[in-house]
Design a protein around this motif. Structure first.
Motif, PDB file in Angstrom:
ATOM      1  N   UNK A   1     -99.722 -84.411  45.535  1.00  0.00           N
ATOM      2  CA  UNK A   1     -98.554 -85.149  44.922  1.00  0.00           C
ATOM      3  C   UNK A   1     -97.348 -84.193  44.746  1.00  0.00           C
ATOM      4  N   UNK A   2     -97.654 -82.970  44.568  1.00  0.00           N
ATOM      5  CA  UNK A   2     -96.409 -82.213  44.370  1.00  0.00           C
ATOM      6  C   UNK A   2     -95.900 -81.751  45.672  1.00  0.00           C
ATOM      7  N   UNK A   3     -96.754 -81.808  46.683  1.00  0.00           N
ATOM      8  CA  UNK A   3     -96.063 -81.647  48.250  1.00  0.00           C
ATOM      9  C   UNK A   3     -95.485 -82.866  48.649  1.00  0.00           C
ATOM     10  N   UNK A   4     -95.378 -84.059  47.943  1.00  0.00           N
ATOM     11  CA  UNK A   4     -94.745 -85.122  48.295  1.00  0.00           C
ATOM     12  C   UNK A   4     -93.582 -85.382  47.302  1.00  0.00           C
ATOM     13  N   UNK A   5     -92.601 -86.444  47.710  1.00  0.00           N
ATOM     14  CA  UNK A   5     -91.396 -86.287  46.662  1.00  0.00           C
ATOM     15  C   UNK A   5     -91.644 -87.363  45.765  1.00  0.00           C
ATOM     16  N   UNK A   6     -92.755 -87.132  44.979  1.00  0.00           N
ATOM     17  CA  UNK A   6     -93.155 -88.305  43.891  1.00  0.00           C
ATOM     18  C   UNK A   6     -92.306 -88.147  42.694  1.00  0.00           C
ATOM     19  N   UNK A   7     -92.245 -86.878  42.099  1.00  0.00           N
ATOM     20  CA  UNK A   7     -91.690 -86.440  40.898  1.00  0.00           C
ATOM     21  C   UNK A   7     -90.369 -85.966  40.976  1.00  0.00           C
ATOM     22  N   UNK A   8     -90.132 -85.541  42.125  1.00  0.00           N
ATOM     23  CA  UNK A   8     -88.658 -84.999  42.373  1.00  0.00           C
ATOM     24  C   UNK A   8     -88.157 -85.550  43.620  1.00  0.00           C
ATOM     25  N   UNK A   9     -86.748 -85.595  43.782  1.00  0.00           N
ATOM     26  CA  UNK A   9     -86.205 -86.168  44.941  1.00  0.00           C
ATOM     27  C   UNK A   9     -86.341 -84.963  46.361  1.00  0.00           C
ATOM     28  N   UNK A  10     -86.503 -85.900  47.644  1.00  0.00           N
ATOM     29  CA  UNK A  10     -86.607 -84.959  48.586  1.00  0.00           C
ATOM     30  C   UNK A  10     -85.389 -84.368  49.039  1.00  0.00           C
ATOM     31  N   UNK A  11     -84.386 -84.754  48.498  1.00  0.00           N
ATOM     32  CA  UNK A  11     -83.153 -84.035  48.788  1.00  0.00           C
ATOM     33  C   UNK A  11     -83.220 -82.520  48.412  1.00  0.00           C
ATOM     34  N   UNK A  12     -84.072 -82.454  47.378  1.00  0.00           N
ATOM     35  CA  UNK A  12     -84.176 -80.878  47.044  1.00  0.00           C
ATOM     36  C   UNK A  12     -84.606 -79.968  48.075  1.00  0.00           C
ATOM     37  N   UNK A  13     -85.336 -80.522  49.219  1.00  0.00           N
ATOM     38  CA  UNK A  13     -85.680 -79.825  50.374  1.00  0.00           C
ATOM     39  C   UNK A  13     -84.700 -79.748  51.414  1.00  0.00           C
ATOM     40  N   UNK A  14     -84.268 -78.547  51.698  1.00  0.00           N
ATOM     41  CA  UNK A  14     -83.038 -78.157  52.722  1.00  0.00           C
ATOM     42  C   UNK A  14     -83.607 -78.920  54.020  1.00  0.00           C
ATOM     43  N   UNK A  15     -82.496 -79.721  54.677  1.00  0.00           N
ATOM     44  CA  UNK A  15     -82.505 -80.682  55.762  1.00  0.00           C
ATOM     45  C   UNK A  15     -83.242 -79.989  56.810  1.00  0.00           C
ATOM     46  N   UNK A  16     -82.982 -78.569  57.099  1.00  0.00           N
ATOM     47  CA  UNK A  16     -83.677 -77.872  58.185  1.00  0.00           C
ATOM     48  C   UNK A  16     -85.347 -77.881  58.250  1.00  0.00           C
ATOM     49  N   UNK A  17     -85.866 -78.026  56.778  1.00  0.00           N
ATOM     50  CA  UNK A  17     -87.257 -77.968  56.718  1.00  0.00           C
ATOM     51  C   UNK A  17     -87.817 -79.467  56.586  1.00  0.00           C
ATOM     52  N   UNK A  18     -86.950 -80.437  56.942  1.00  0.00           N
ATOM     53  CA  UNK A  18     -87.718 -81.843  56.749  1.00  0.00           C
ATOM     54  C   UNK A  18     -88.731 -82.217  57.684  1.00  0.00           C
ATOM     55  N   UNK A  19     -88.471 -81.794  58.816  1.00  0.00           N
ATOM     56  CA  UNK A  19     -89.555 -82.081  60.091  1.00  0.00           C
ATOM     57  C   UNK A  19     -90.834 -81.563  59.752  1.00  0.00           C
TER      58      UNK A  19
END
Lengths: 431, 288
Positions: free
Chosen positions: B213-231
């Motif tokens: 759950x914490x590895x997925x953007x459930x409780x936080x927004x995915x924009x917190x993860x830098x774009x270069x890591x998105x893949x």
């Protein structure tokens, strides 16, 4: 032309005993095995802990015949049935089944305790391979056959065990496969219902259905099957007329010993309510128990442990059979009224059944020992053909046979009281 | 010969037109047998029906749990994480934000848990009767779809409360739901098969679900993860599902990259699991 319904050739099944002993492997073990795998010899040969439950089993069954499968515990009957009903795969060999297959390895397959009888009819029916429309069509008949009437909408967990069995069998009885595999399911339920089921099964045979029937009950096998397969340690020993297979079955195996003992409760037959400790044949006055003079009384002594009887009253039943598989009689320890009404405590129980002298016929007598409870009817410990002995009549003149030395029929040979007297000295028609 | 493990009508000797079943050992990989699943769809329906009936019967709150679970989690997270600045996106009430993520997440986590345990729970029938074993994990996932539909109702209420109006993007909801189902099926069938032999799965599972759950953007927004890591981030299929769900319901920039990578990952996970499942399936009755 005889259509072939089932043909099996060279079926074999190997189990790894280690796997059976510890079915829930540990991940760590497996990882270790994976790591050491390249270091181990990679040969296809048998390992020490391999166990062949079935070896080179081949047979053909024409459409419409009813074939019995018999054999001792561990002979491979259940394994064969599991392969034929596709629950497990053979290790070697091949079989073909021509037609819609149904299998009945237990009564009430797929029942869920929380669901009602009505729900379970649908659930079990579907699991056994019926279509929804088919179940709907047969629903009323199933309910009538099961005879559960007003309990139809009661959760099955509140059913008596007898009702559960009736409902389970009723669903199965209305399956319409072309090939049906049945395991020992008739060993449960009351006699009345067993009779009904056997009747239903005979109908199945007559309906052109092919039936493979695994059982310990020689009378049922003799009545229902025109052919039987005898398995011994995984191999087919006899495949032929039922009476021949039954005879060979009764001649072989552990049914020859007059004394059985289980020293380790962990491996003794039974459950927490009753676990067999020993079954012994004790001739009156001692001496060898294998061959017993027809005039001597015989004690059958059964000992069992009971750990948690609760409100249940375990009771010892003894079933006596002769060499032909005919049940001579059954007896039960409720004959001891005092014990029967006593409340049960954990511990070791000994029950002794006294058979009078001059009662059994000569020949081999095989005793099956069962510990069960009533209301609900549950078999807790059961050892088929636990002990056996041979009754001999030396025709010394004081037995029933007297000095008559020829064939003397009858399954028992009781010495009954007779009264004979001279009524008059006149002969009819003369004076 | 075509006579594999499926029921197939033997047409070559079609004199009787009977079904022929061939029993023989299989080694290695097998085809997926999805045709057989289709042939047994009625039984699949009965398994789903059983799971639902038993679940709702054995619990005091019954179907209400489908709503209570995500709602309680929403309250917990709103009262804790939600107070931290920057966890949720700007301009969106945190309770609404987190609830829109918890609804698909609950579908996934319940389905995964149910599917993973389905074979072990069904031991009695696995050893007594034949049917395609895949039906059990499939049915388990299927039964949680109803819970999901109920919780969607709750989500609608929460949106109404916060005055959120969904855009046309809502038409993507079924596809995103399917993605969650595919992921749950994939991981669930794999763990179900492993569970047959290694009961360790039972202990690993709750931990796995929590970490996931914490590895997925459930409780936080995915924009917190830098774009270069998105893949890499989206290799977790639930990343795309949760981010996509939120976009479809409460708006924001469309997380194209996440959804695409996640969709591919989900399909690959399912395929791999099915192949593995079919390979070990034949030993289930022997080792369970």
């Amino acid at each position: 032309m005889d259509e072939i319904a089932i043909s099996a050739s060279g079926l074999a099944k190997k189990y790894r005993i280690g796997l059976r002993r510890d079915p829930y492997g540990r991940l760590s073990e497996s990882l270790w095995n994976a790591l050491t795998y390249p270091l181990r010899r990679r040969t296809g040969e048998d390992r020490e802990d391999d166990f062949w439950a079935l070896r080179d089993v081949s047979f053909e069954v024409p459409r419409g015949s009813v074939v019995g499968v018999i054999g001792r515990n561990g002979a491979g009957k259940s394994t064969l049935l599991k392969i034929m009903s596709r629950i497990t795969e053979p290790t070697l060999g091949r079989a073909e089944l021509h037609g819609r297959v149904g299998s009945l390895l237990e009564v009430g397959t797929g029942f869920h305790q929380e669901l009602t009888g009505r729900d379970n009819i649908f659930l079990s029916g579907a699991i056994l391979g019926m279509k929804r429309a088919e179940i709907l069509r047969k629903f009323d008949e199933i309910v009538a056959f099961a005879d559960i009437g007003q309990f139809l909408d009661t959760p099955v967990k509140r059913y008596s065990s007898g009702m559960k069995v009736r409902l389970g069998f009723a669903v199965a009885a209305f399956l319409e496969p072309e090939i049906l595999f049945i395991d020992e399911v008739l060993a449960v339920g009351d006699a009345e219902f067993q009779k009904k089921c056997l009747g239903k099964m005979s109908e199945i045979g007559e309906g052109g259905r092919t039936v493979i029937f695994v059982s310990h009950s020689m009378p049922a096998i003799l009545r229902l099957c025109d052919r039987a397969i005898l398995l011994d340690r995984g191999r087919v020993v006899v495949d032929g007329p039922t009476h021949e297979a039954v005879r060979r079955y009764l001649e072989s195996g552990p049914g020859r010993t007059s004394s059985r003992e289980w020293t380790d409760p962990a491996t003794a037959p039974g459950d927490d309510v009753a676990r067999l400790r020993s079954v012994r044949v004790v001739p009156d006055g001692g001496g060898p128990a294998e061959e017993i003079d027809i005039r001597r009384p015989i004690d059958i002594e059964v000992e069992y442990w009971t750990e948690a009887p609760g409100d249940l009253r375990p009771s010892v039943n003894l079933h006596f059979y002769n060499d032909e598989g005919v049940c001579l009689f059954i007896n039960n320890d409720w004959m001891d009224r005092r014990w029967w009404s006593a409340s049960r405590r954990p511990g070791l129980v000994r029950a002794v059944c006294h058979i009078p002298g001059n009662f059994l016929a000569e020949g081999r007598v095989i005793v099956t020992s069962v510990v069960s409870t009533y209301n609900p009817t549950i078999v807790h410990a059961s050892e088929q053909e636990a002990v056996a002995f041979v009754v001999v009549d030396r025709s010394e003149g004081d037995g029933v046979r007297g000095v008559y030395a020829n064939e003397f029929p009858g399954v028992v040979r009781p010495m009954l009281d007779w009264d004979v007297e001279q009524v008059s000295e006149a002969v009819a028609g003369r004076s | 010969m075509l006579l594999g493990e499926n029921h197939k009508t033997e047409s070559a000797s079609g004199a009787w037109g009977r079904q022929v079943v061939v029993l023989e050992p299989h080694h290695g990989w097998r085809e997926l047998g999805l045709g057989e699943i289709w042939a047994h769809r009625e039984l699949l329906y009965f398994f789903i029906w059983r799971d639902l009936k038993v679940r709702y019967k054995q619990t005091a709150f019954g179907a209400a749990w489908a709503v209570l679970q995500p709602v309680l989690l929403m309250l917990v997270f709103s009262a804790s994480l939600g107070r931290l600045p920057g966890v949720g996106p700007v301009g969106l009430p945190y309770p609404l934000f987190v609830f829109a993520g918890l609804v698909p997440w609950t579908l996934f986590s319940s389905s995964l848990t149910g599917a993973s345990n389905s074979l072990v729970v069904g031991e009695a029938i696995i050893t007594k009767v034949y049917f395609p074993r895949l039906l059990l994990p499939f049915a388990s996932v299927g039964s949680f779809l109803l819970d999901f539909v109920i919780s969607l109702g709750a989500l609608a209420v929460v949106m109404l409360y916060f005055g959120a109006v969904p855009s046309l993007a809502i038409v993507w909801l079924p596809a995103l739901t399917l993605m969650a189902v595919v992921t749950a099926l994939g991981v669930g069938t794999f763990l179900a098969a492993v569970n047959v032999r290694y009961r360790d799965v039972k202990y690993v599972l709750p931990f796995l679900v929590q970490v996931w759950m914490f590895a997925s953007p459930v409780v936080y927004t995915s924009t917190l993860i830098p774009a270069e890591w998105h893949v890499i981030y989206a290799l977790n299929p639930m990343t795309g599902v949760v981010a996509g769900f939120r976009w479809a319901l409460v708006g924001g920039p469309r997380p194209d990259d996440l959804i695409f990578v996640s969709a591919v990952a989900a399909v690959l996970v399912l395929l791999g699991s099915l192949v593995y499942f079919r390979r070990v399936e034949r030993t289930f009755a022997d080792v369970i």
